[in-house]
Design an enzyme around this catalytic site. Structure first.
Site, PDB file in Angstrom:
ATOM      1  N   CYS A 115     -28.070 -37.360 101.251  1.00  0.00           N
ATOM      2  CA  CYS A 115     -27.291 -36.180 100.853  1.00  0.00           C
ATOM      3  C   CYS A 115     -25.983 -36.125 101.628  1.00  0.00           C
ATOM      4  CB  CYS A 115     -28.129 -34.927 101.121  1.00  0.00           C
ATOM      5  SG  CYS A 115     -27.221 -33.393 100.935  1.00  0.00           S
ATOM      6  N   CYS A 125     -32.894 -26.872 100.563  1.00  0.00           N
ATOM      7  CA  CYS A 125     -31.991 -27.373 101.596  1.00  0.00           C
ATOM      8  C   CYS A 125     -32.349 -26.747 102.944  1.00  0.00           C
ATOM      9  CB  CYS A 125     -30.562 -27.024 101.210  1.00  0.00           C
ATOM     10  SG  CYS A 125     -29.392 -27.235 102.535  1.00  0.00           S
ATOM     11  N   GLN A 135     -17.344 -16.158 105.773  1.00  0.00           N
ATOM     12  CA  GLN A 135     -17.876 -17.193 106.667  1.00  0.00           C
ATOM     13  C   GLN A 135     -19.339 -17.462 106.339  1.00  0.00           C
ATOM     14  OE1 GLN A 135     -16.214 -18.879 108.990  1.00  0.00           O
ATOM     15  NE2 GLN A 135     -14.360 -17.686 109.314  1.00  0.00           N
ATOM     16  N   CYS A 145     -10.796 -24.546 112.057  1.00  0.00           N
ATOM     17  CA  CYS A 145     -11.986 -25.277 111.600  1.00  0.00           C
ATOM     18  C   CYS A 145     -11.708 -26.769 111.557  1.00  0.00           C
ATOM     19  CB  CYS A 145     -12.455 -24.754 110.242  1.00  0.00           C
ATOM     20  SG  CYS A 145     -11.169 -24.781 108.997  1.00  0.00           S
TER      21      CYS A 145
HETATM   22  N1  SAH Z   1      -9.954 -15.145 108.632  1.00  0.00           N
HETATM   23  C1  SAH Z   1     -10.767 -15.112 107.451  1.00  0.00           C
HETATM   24  C2  SAH Z   1     -10.479 -16.241 106.462  1.00  0.00           C
HETATM   25  C3  SAH Z   1     -10.324 -17.610 107.023  1.00  0.00           C
HETATM   26  S1  SAH Z   1     -10.335 -18.910 105.839  1.00  0.00           S
HETATM   27  C4  SAH Z   1     -12.230 -15.095 107.806  1.00  0.00           C
HETATM   28  O1  SAH Z   1     -12.588 -15.448 108.911  1.00  0.00           O
HETATM   29  O2  SAH Z   1     -13.046 -14.730 106.968  1.00  0.00           O
HETATM   30  C5  SAH Z   1      -8.659 -19.168 105.514  1.00  0.00           C
HETATM   31  C6  SAH Z   1      -8.050 -18.178 104.559  1.00  0.00           C
HETATM   32  O3  SAH Z   1      -6.684 -18.536 104.417  1.00  0.00           O
HETATM   33  C7  SAH Z   1      -8.634 -18.156 103.155  1.00  0.00           C
HETATM   34  O4  SAH Z   1      -8.954 -16.831 102.832  1.00  0.00           O
HETATM   35  C8  SAH Z   1      -7.492 -18.673 102.266  1.00  0.00           C
HETATM   36  O5  SAH Z   1      -7.447 -18.045 101.011  1.00  0.00           O
HETATM   37  C9  SAH Z   1      -6.279 -18.315 103.072  1.00  0.00           C
HETATM   38  N2  SAH Z   1      -5.069 -19.133 102.889  1.00  0.00           N
HETATM   39  C10 SAH Z   1      -4.979 -20.442 102.592  1.00  0.00           C
HETATM   40  N3  SAH Z   1      -3.711 -20.845 102.642  1.00  0.00           N
HETATM   41  C11 SAH Z   1      -2.962 -19.759 102.981  1.00  0.00           C
HETATM   42  C12 SAH Z   1      -1.579 -19.544 103.218  1.00  0.00           C
HETATM   43  N4  SAH Z   1      -0.700 -20.533 103.090  1.00  0.00           N
HETATM   44  N5  SAH Z   1      -1.177 -18.315 103.584  1.00  0.00           N
HETATM   45  C13 SAH Z   1      -2.060 -17.299 103.716  1.00  0.00           C
HETATM   46  N6  SAH Z   1      -3.383 -17.447 103.500  1.00  0.00           N
HETATM   47  C14 SAH Z   1      -3.831 -18.654 103.145  1.00  0.00           C
END
Ligand code: SAH
Length: 510
Positions: A77, A163, A298, A465
């Site tokens: 997987c 899973c 998340q 990440c």
């Molecule tokens: N801080 C949030 C989301 C993190 S994930 C949490 O912890 O839940 C990253 C986020 O960035 C996503 O929601 C995605 O839609 C957004 N994103 C991606 N590219 C972006 C950009 N250029 N400007 C603003 N937001 C963006």
């Protein structure tokens, strides 16, 4: 040395994709599923000038860190890459990976990184932690519908409804759907032929609320007898939302644009708890979030609480600060921050997420968080450069944003109802105390980083990440007058090579 030769290797390290690395006659070989400390017999599959790929044929001597994977399908997987390593070694690997990227890509001094880097925050239970699963639906050799996961780097489905990273109820849901498909001859989608109906099943589970959402992704507008399926799924305790997402495109993207509620509510809720803030008492530490099928949320709520609590600690808020939260999603971090700050401005590119963020603020009675829709690399420079920002009139009240209403003279403080902005506040926005960023894997855009430097906040908290793009971005921020004060990995994704990391960056005062 040539292709198909058998070689014996001692595995000394792991590559970025989790493959074991060993050396043979000066060449570096990557061996999937090998663990550091293994002595393996491997067959050369591909040879390049200085490196090659070899297939694990036999473990001659197993590493003391090798364990029996819990999942039968761990090897084939694509979801887990390092289930054959004990969890302690997984954490050590992730710590080394973050450190190595900071040194190699970020060009930070090793001794310096060792001073600022704190031990990885691990999981108490590194299985069954995911609150979301997306199972592709396909056909087996007999043409029967199966649910499972893609084999690594392919689109062939390995049937597995259980899973080890997901919650137990996933199995019951999938078996109910598969039995229904057999009974009513509802077809599975065939990617190559572009025929058949059911493409994916997305399941979300609220760890705190115990609410369940099932979203069927279909290559069509309806599923025959969907009311019967809904009735059967609806009997599962906790079932709150059953949706149908329409995706008729020839694409790898799982969800299409339209989602229809088939049963129950269009969303589920879940809560996250603050662990270490001063006003923990007042709020009860609890923040409730509305999560729809398409929202980003998340996937590991237990570790997310630790991650956000750490981000909050790094932000060093006292209640007087103006804070930007870039890439804010549905406002998860923003709402954590808002309780300890004067004002928070969230920026997010996805429209639905911004809507959810505003709703979440309201639901939690938080009035000092404003959400702006747009890309961080556009919203921030536009705001900083012109001071007046013109965006969508999303609230339908004539104001395009928090900033507009003050500076273009058409609206006065508080008139809009959406925000309480005034010229003083605008100055606070231009030069905030803290900027928090949590970008996707590709990291921050250069324009965004440049503007952050111009805004010269006292502190920047970088939630990442991907430690490679993190290292690249930290170098730019540090060349621009900042220094890295604290670094800490938080494992959100046990059994996989992925890891999350929080960094505190502080402005240097000369
Ligand atoms: N801080 C949030 C989301 C993190 S994930 C949490 O912890 O839940 C990253 C986020 O960035 C996503 O929601 C995605 O839609 C957004 N994103 C991606 N590219 C972006 C950009 N250029 N400007 C603003 N937001 C963006």
């Amino acid at each position: 040395m040539q292709k198909n030769d058998f070689i014996e290797l001692v595995i000394e390290d792991l590559g970025t994709d989790g493959a074991g690395i060993g050396r043979y006659h000066g060449m570096t070989f990557f061996v999937k599923d090998a663990v550091i400390g293994d002595t393996v017999l491997a067959k050369i599959m591909k040879l390049k000038k200085t490196y090659g790929y070899a297939r694990l044929m036999e473990i001659k001597e197993a590493s003391p860190n090798r364990v029996k994977p819990r999942c039968l399908y761990a090897k084939s997987c694509g979801g887990c890459q390092i289930q054959q390593m004990d969890y302690k070694s997984q954490l050590a690997y992730k710590q080394r990976k973050i450190r190595a990227n900071l040194v190699r890509i970020g060009r930070f001094d090793e001794a310096y990184i060792d001073r600022v880097m704190e031990p990885m925050v691990g999981m108490e239970e590194p299985f069954g932690y995911r609150n979301k699963a997306q199972f592709p639906i396909g056909k087996n050799g007999d043409g029967e519908a199966v649910a499972g996961f893609y084999a690594g780097r392919t689109h062939s489905i390995i049937a597995n409804t259980d899973c080890a990273l997901g919650v137990p109820v996933n199995k019951e849901i999938l078996e109910t759907i598969l039995a229904f498909m057999r009974e009513f001859r509802v077809s599975a989608y065939d990617e190559s032929e572009r025929t058949g109906l059911i493409r994916h099943v997305l399941i979300r589970y609220g760890f705190d609320s115990k609410e369940i959402m099932v979203c069927l992704v279909a290559n069509g507008e309806t599923i025959p007898h969907e009311e019967i399926l809904a009735e059967r799924l609806g009997r599962i305790p906790g079932m709150t939302s059953i949706c149908l997402n329409v995706n008729t495109e020839n694409t790898n993207v799982i969800l299409g644009e339209r989602t229809r509620t088939v049963w129950g509510s269009p969303e589920i809720t879940d809560a996250l708890y603050l662990r270490n803030t001063s006003d923990f008492q007042r709020s009860g530490g609890k923040t409730v979030y509305r999560i729809s099928a398409q929202s980003f949320y998340q996937v590991n709520p237990v570790q997310t609480e630790k991650l956000y609590s750490l981000a909050l600690e790094y932000a060093g808020l006292t209640g007087k600060e103006t804070v930007w939260d870039l890439y804010c999603g549905i406002g998860t971090i923003s709402l954590f921050l808002a309780r300890s700050a004067k004002q928070v401005y969230g920026v997010e590119a996805v429209h639905q997420a911004v809507q959810d963020a505003r709703m979440n603020a309201k639901r939690n009675g938080i009035e000092n968080a404003v959400f702006l829709e747009g890309k961080a690399e556009e919203v921030l420079p536009e705001f900083y450069g012109k001071t007046v920002m013109r965006g969508n009139d999303s609230a339908g009240d004539g104001c395009s944003s928090a900033v507009d209403m003050c500076l273009d003279g058409t609206k006065r403080r508080g008139e809009c109802g959406a925000v309480d902005a005034c010229p003083d506040e605008t100055e606070g926005m231009r030069h905030p105390d803290v900027i928090v960023v949590d970008p996707p894997r590709k990291g921050c855009d250069e324009k965004c980083l440049e503007t952050m430097l111009c805004m010269h906040p006292e502190r920047i908290v970088y939630v990442s990440c991907d430690s490679a793009t993190l290292a690249r971005d930290l170098r730019k921020l540090c060349d621009g007058g900042y220094e890295v004060k604290r670094v800490r990995g938080v494992d959100q994704f046990g059994q996989t090579i992925h890891t999350e990391c929080v960094v505190l960056i502080q402005r240097k005062h000369i």
